[in-house]
Design a protein around this motif. Structure first.
Motif, PDB file in Angstrom:
ATOM      1  N   ILE A  98     -42.965  -0.389  37.295  1.00  0.00           N
ATOM      2  CA  ILE A  98     -42.267  -0.897  36.097  1.00  0.00           C
ATOM      3  C   ILE A  98     -40.751  -0.800  36.280  1.00  0.00           C
ATOM      4  N   GLY A  99     -40.281   0.370  36.663  1.00  0.00           N
ATOM      5  CA  GLY A  99     -38.835   0.588  36.777  1.00  0.00           C
ATOM      6  C   GLY A  99     -38.190  -0.329  37.799  1.00  0.00           C
ATOM      7  N   LYS A 100     -38.812  -0.449  38.962  1.00  0.00           N
ATOM      8  CA  LYS A 100     -38.248  -1.309  40.015  1.00  0.00           C
ATOM      9  C   LYS A 100     -38.149  -2.759  39.554  1.00  0.00           C
ATOM     10  N   ILE A 101     -39.191  -3.240  38.854  1.00  0.00           N
ATOM     11  CA  ILE A 101     -39.209  -4.645  38.430  1.00  0.00           C
ATOM     12  C   ILE A 101     -38.190  -4.885  37.319  1.00  0.00           C
ATOM     13  N   VAL A 102     -38.119  -3.979  36.346  1.00  0.00           N
ATOM     14  CA  VAL A 102     -37.128  -4.126  35.275  1.00  0.00           C
ATOM     15  C   VAL A 102     -35.718  -4.062  35.862  1.00  0.00           C
ATOM     16  N   ALA A 103     -35.486  -3.145  36.796  1.00  0.00           N
ATOM     17  CA  ALA A 103     -34.159  -3.025  37.426  1.00  0.00           C
ATOM     18  C   ALA A 103     -33.775  -4.327  38.136  1.00  0.00           C
ATOM     19  N   ARG A 104     -34.750  -4.940  38.779  1.00  0.00           N
ATOM     20  CA  ARG A 104     -34.468  -6.199  39.486  1.00  0.00           C
ATOM     21  C   ARG A 104     -33.991  -7.281  38.516  1.00  0.00           C
ATOM     22  N   PHE A 105     -34.662  -7.409  37.382  1.00  0.00           N
ATOM     23  CA  PHE A 105     -34.241  -8.415  36.397  1.00  0.00           C
ATOM     24  C   PHE A 105     -32.813  -8.126  35.931  1.00  0.00           C
TER      25      PHE A 105
END
Ligand code: ADP
Ligand code: MG
Length: 137
Positions: free
Chosen positions: A18-25
């Protein structure tokens, strides 16, 4: 300014991404206008993917989408619908471009880490499926 619905699908949530994907956005300049963790029922998954009801993979898709928790988000920014689709990559991770979320994190065409609306009309319907106007800010 445009809004789009994004889902971190159950496979990616299970892998603690979750964190990695949200950070990417966020790194890509998209803003999180709303976000919630959900565990869809089979019926809710069928409702969300109703446009695919006649596809041969509909049963598999809705079983998967109701198999565990997911994260639903509204992303906001210039050209957000297309930008999100570019960051996601092709539906089939084997065909997804280098560096895209699906290339990085997806295992198969079915369990492919993320969802993103594909047009303004579907974005409006999909955002409305999960969020009230007062939850977008
Ligand atoms: P996208 O999510 O890239 O917009 P589609 O709208 O075509 O792709 O399909 C919706 C979802 O259905 C996909 O993200 C994937 O989870 C699943 N799916 C698509 N094609 C297949 C397939 N051939 N077999 C199994 N699942 C599929
Ligand atoms: Mg689609």
């Amino acid at each position: 300014m445009q809004r789009t619905l994004s889902i971190i699908k159950p496979d990616a949530v299970k892998k603690n991404l979750i964190g990695k994907i949200v950070a990417r956005f966020e790194e890509e300049g998209l803003r999180i206008a709303a976000m919630r963790k959900v565990h869809l029922s089979k019926r809710e998954a069928e409702g969300f993917y109703a446009v695919h009801a006649e596809r041969p993979f509909f049963g598999e898709l809705t079983d998967f989408m109701s198999s565990g928790p997911a994260v639903v988000m509204v992303l906001e920014g210039d050209n957000a619908i297309l930008r999100n689709r570019e960051i996601m990559g092709a539906t089939n991770p084997a065909e997804a471009a280098e560096g895209t979320l699906r290339k990085l994190y997806a295992d198969s065409i079915g369990e492919n880490a993320v969802h993103g609306s594909d047009a303004p009309e579907t974005a409006a319907v999909e955002i409305d499926y999960f969020f009230r106007a007062t939850e977008l800010n």
